[in-house]
Write a protein that holds these residues in place. Structure first.
Motif, short mmCIF file in Angstrom:
data_model
loop_
_atom_site.label_atom_id
_atom_site.label_comp_id
_atom_site.label_asym_id
_atom_site.label_seq_id
_atom_site.Cartn_x
_atom_site.Cartn_y
_atom_site.Cartn_z
N UNK A 204 0.84 -1.21 0.00
CA UNK A 204 0.00 0.00 0.00
C UNK A 204 0.87 1.26 0.00
N UNK A 205 1.92 1.24 0.83
CA UNK A 205 2.78 2.43 0.92
C UNK A 205 3.46 2.68 -0.42
N UNK A 206 3.95 1.58 -1.06
CA UNK A 206 4.63 1.75 -2.36
C UNK A 206 3.67 2.31 -3.39
N UNK A 207 2.44 1.81 -3.36
CA UNK A 207 1.44 2.30 -4.32
C UNK A 207 1.20 3.80 -4.11
N UNK A 208 1.08 4.19 -2.85
CA UNK A 208 0.83 5.61 -2.56
C UNK A 208 2.03 6.46 -2.99
N UNK A 209 3.25 5.98 -2.70
CA UNK A 209 4.45 6.72 -3.12
C UNK A 209 4.49 6.86 -4.64
N UNK A 210 4.22 5.73 -5.33
CA UNK A 210 4.26 5.75 -6.79
C UNK A 210 3.21 6.70 -7.37
N UNK A 211 2.02 6.69 -6.74
CA UNK A 211 0.96 7.57 -7.23
C UNK A 211 1.35 9.02 -7.08
N UNK A 212 1.99 9.32 -5.95
CA UNK A 212 2.41 10.69 -5.72
C UNK A 212 3.46 11.10 -6.77
N UNK A 213 4.42 10.18 -7.00
CA UNK A 213 5.46 10.44 -8.01
C UNK A 213 4.83 10.64 -9.38
N UNK A 214 3.86 9.75 -9.70
CA UNK A 214 3.24 9.81 -11.02
C UNK A 214 2.51 11.13 -11.22
N UNK A 215 1.73 11.53 -10.20
CA UNK A 215 0.94 12.76 -10.41
C UNK A 215 1.89 13.95 -10.54
N UNK A 216 2.98 13.95 -9.78
CA UNK A 216 3.92 15.07 -9.90
C UNK A 216 4.65 15.03 -11.23
N UNK A 332 -3.03 -10.30 -12.61
CA UNK A 332 -2.79 -10.93 -11.33
C UNK A 332 -1.29 -11.19 -11.13
N UNK A 333 -0.60 -11.54 -12.25
CA UNK A 333 0.82 -11.82 -12.14
C UNK A 333 1.60 -10.55 -11.75
N UNK A 334 1.27 -9.40 -12.45
CA UNK A 334 1.96 -8.14 -12.15
C UNK A 334 1.80 -7.78 -10.69
N UNK A 335 0.55 -7.90 -10.19
CA UNK A 335 0.28 -7.54 -8.80
C UNK A 335 1.00 -8.49 -7.85
N UNK A 336 0.94 -9.80 -8.18
CA UNK A 336 1.57 -10.79 -7.30
C UNK A 336 3.08 -10.56 -7.23
N UNK A 337 3.66 -10.06 -8.32
CA UNK A 337 5.11 -9.84 -8.32
C UNK A 337 5.48 -8.52 -7.64
N UNK A 338 4.47 -7.81 -7.16
CA UNK A 338 4.76 -6.62 -6.35
C UNK A 338 4.74 -5.32 -7.12
N UNK A 339 4.35 -5.35 -8.41
CA UNK A 339 4.35 -4.11 -9.19
C UNK A 339 3.12 -3.28 -8.89
N UNK A 340 3.28 -1.95 -8.90
CA UNK A 340 2.12 -1.09 -8.65
C UNK A 340 1.43 -0.76 -9.96
N UNK A 341 2.07 -1.06 -11.10
CA UNK A 341 1.43 -0.81 -12.39
C UNK A 341 1.62 0.60 -12.91
N UNK A 342 2.40 1.41 -12.21
CA UNK A 342 2.59 2.78 -12.70
C UNK A 342 4.07 3.09 -12.97
N UNK A 343 4.94 2.09 -12.77
CA UNK A 343 6.38 2.33 -12.94
C UNK A 343 6.73 2.87 -14.31
#
Ligand code: ADP
Length: 379
Positions: A204-216, A332-343
């Motif tokens: 969850x934290x990584x997703x939030x960090x990535x989202x913040x990075x993405x929006x900026x 499901x594979x992307x998520x299971x491997x820990x990716x947030x999908x916004x990299x």
């Protein structure tokens, strides 16, 4: 929002234009009358004088050369009447013409005012018909461009909210499930459970960090400090950061920097972040045994960085979409491997802000993938 006031009479744009036309018409008529009154008869006499020949005196001339005063007065009266009649007709025609022109001018402006009010009220599909080939036409075209860009922004905003809600749901549901299990005594409070909870919280934290990075990054609000950087230094920094993880997974990581490459003009940390991101993906999507190669090569006015792997590869139809946020080939594979999908979306925003381009290639599933990006050479 207040509706635009519909104006009538002299205070409307049409009324003001009509009055300005009338003023021009009246001034022209008065000028014409004055000039005709004072100089037309003199011109007439002078013209007739040229026509008299030898001893013969024109019939309207008195002996001594002065014009007959009665004739002069009759001439002026007739001329004034003729001019007044002509002026009346001209004023009527001009007034009619000005009404037509005014209506053609005011109609599109009223349509634009109404459309902009609807746009401001949230009707982003609003468009106006293309105007004539003049400034009004340009205004209509600019309005339509503005509406299209607002519509696209709104669509992206709604998509993002939907995507974020969807992405948050999975880790939150997992956390909730574990916590409920713990409360009901169904799940044992073991080290494994705590580790699982910790993993989900981290996700969850990584997703939030990535989202913040993405929006900026997408709003171009990440402060960049560009400078001339050696491409080899960027490759080295990214490789050093991840060498341990590659070794752990049993993947070979090699690098290759071409000779005599020019320095690139880029923000060092952000360029390393992009390279690291591509390397993390290669690590994630390459099963062991396998290998990953990172290279820096010349590319015209730029330097091309390439990360290629022997991993799971990508089917051609997915290639154009990989850089869209939350796009995953296998969800499901992307998520299971820990990716947030916004990299990759962050990587693209960063590369484009630094003046480069990023793209992906792959011969197909199971045949590895190759991600490249360019950074402009420092002058
Ligand atoms: P994620 O966090 O899911 O990895 P990214 O934006 O980094 O999100 O990548 C988007 C998608 O692109 C991934 O979900 C994956 O399907 C695909 N992808 C990225 N890198 C690779 C790679 N090296 N090999 C195969 N597929 C890849």
């Amino acid at each position: 929002m207040a509706a635009p006031r519909r104006r009538w009479g002299w205070r409307s744009l049409g009324g003001k234009l009509f009055v300005s036309y009338l003023v021009v018409i009246v001034v022209s008529i008065v000028t014409l009358l004055l000039i005709a009154r004072f100089v037309a008869f003199t011109f007439f006499i002078s013209q007739m004088g040229h026509m008299g020949s030898g001893e013969m005196m024109p019939p309207f001339m008195r002996p001594g050369g002065a014009p007959d005063p009665e004739l002069a007065s009759a001439f002026r009266t007739v001329l004034t009447r003729v001019l007044l009649v002509a002026a009346g007709v001209a004023a009527l025609i001009a007034a009619g013409a000005s009404l037509v022109v005014t209506a053609r001018l005011v109609g599109p402006i009223r349509r634009l005012v109404a459309a902009s009010q609807r746009l401001a009220a949230g009707h982003y599909a609003e468009r106006v018909p293309p105007g004539p080939d003049d400034e009004l036409g340009d205004l209509a075209a600019s309005f339509n461009e503005l509406a299209a860009s607002l519509e696209a922004t709104e669509r992206r905003r709604l998509e993002l909210i939907g995507d974020v809600a969807h992405e948050l749901r999975t880790p939150v549901a997992t956390l909730e499930g574990y916590l409920e299990g713990l409360l009901d005594g169904v799940v044992a409070p073991s080290e494994r459970t705590w580790a699982k909870l910790h993993d989900e919280a981290g996700r969850l934290r990584r997703l939030i960090d990535d989202l913040q990075d993405l929006s900026r990054a997408e709003a171009k609000q990440i402060p960049l400090h560009p400078a001339a950087v050696a491409p080899g230094e960027l490759v080295r920094a990214a490789v050093e950061r991840l060498a341990g993880q590659f070794e752990e997974k049993g993947l070979a990581l090699t690098s290759e920097v071409a000779d005599r490459l020019p320095p690139v003009w880029a923000d060092r940390d952000r360029a390393v972040q992009v390279l690291t991101n591509l390397l993390v993906n290669a690590l994630r999507y390459t099963p062991s045994p396998g290998s990953v190669r990172v290279a820096a090569r010349p590319g015209g006015d730029a330097v091309r960085f390439v990360v290629s792997d022997t991993g799971i590869g990508i089917a051609a139809e997915h290639l154009p979409h990989l850089f869209e946020r939350f796009y995953r080939v296998d969800k499901s594979r992307g998520r299971a491997l820990g990716g947030s999908g916004v990299g990759l979306a962050i990587a693209r925003a960063l590369v484009e802000t630094m003046g480069g381009r990023i793209w992906a290639e792959s011969p197909g599933p199971g045949q590895g993938a190759c991600f490249s990006f360019t950074l402009p050479a420092a002058r």
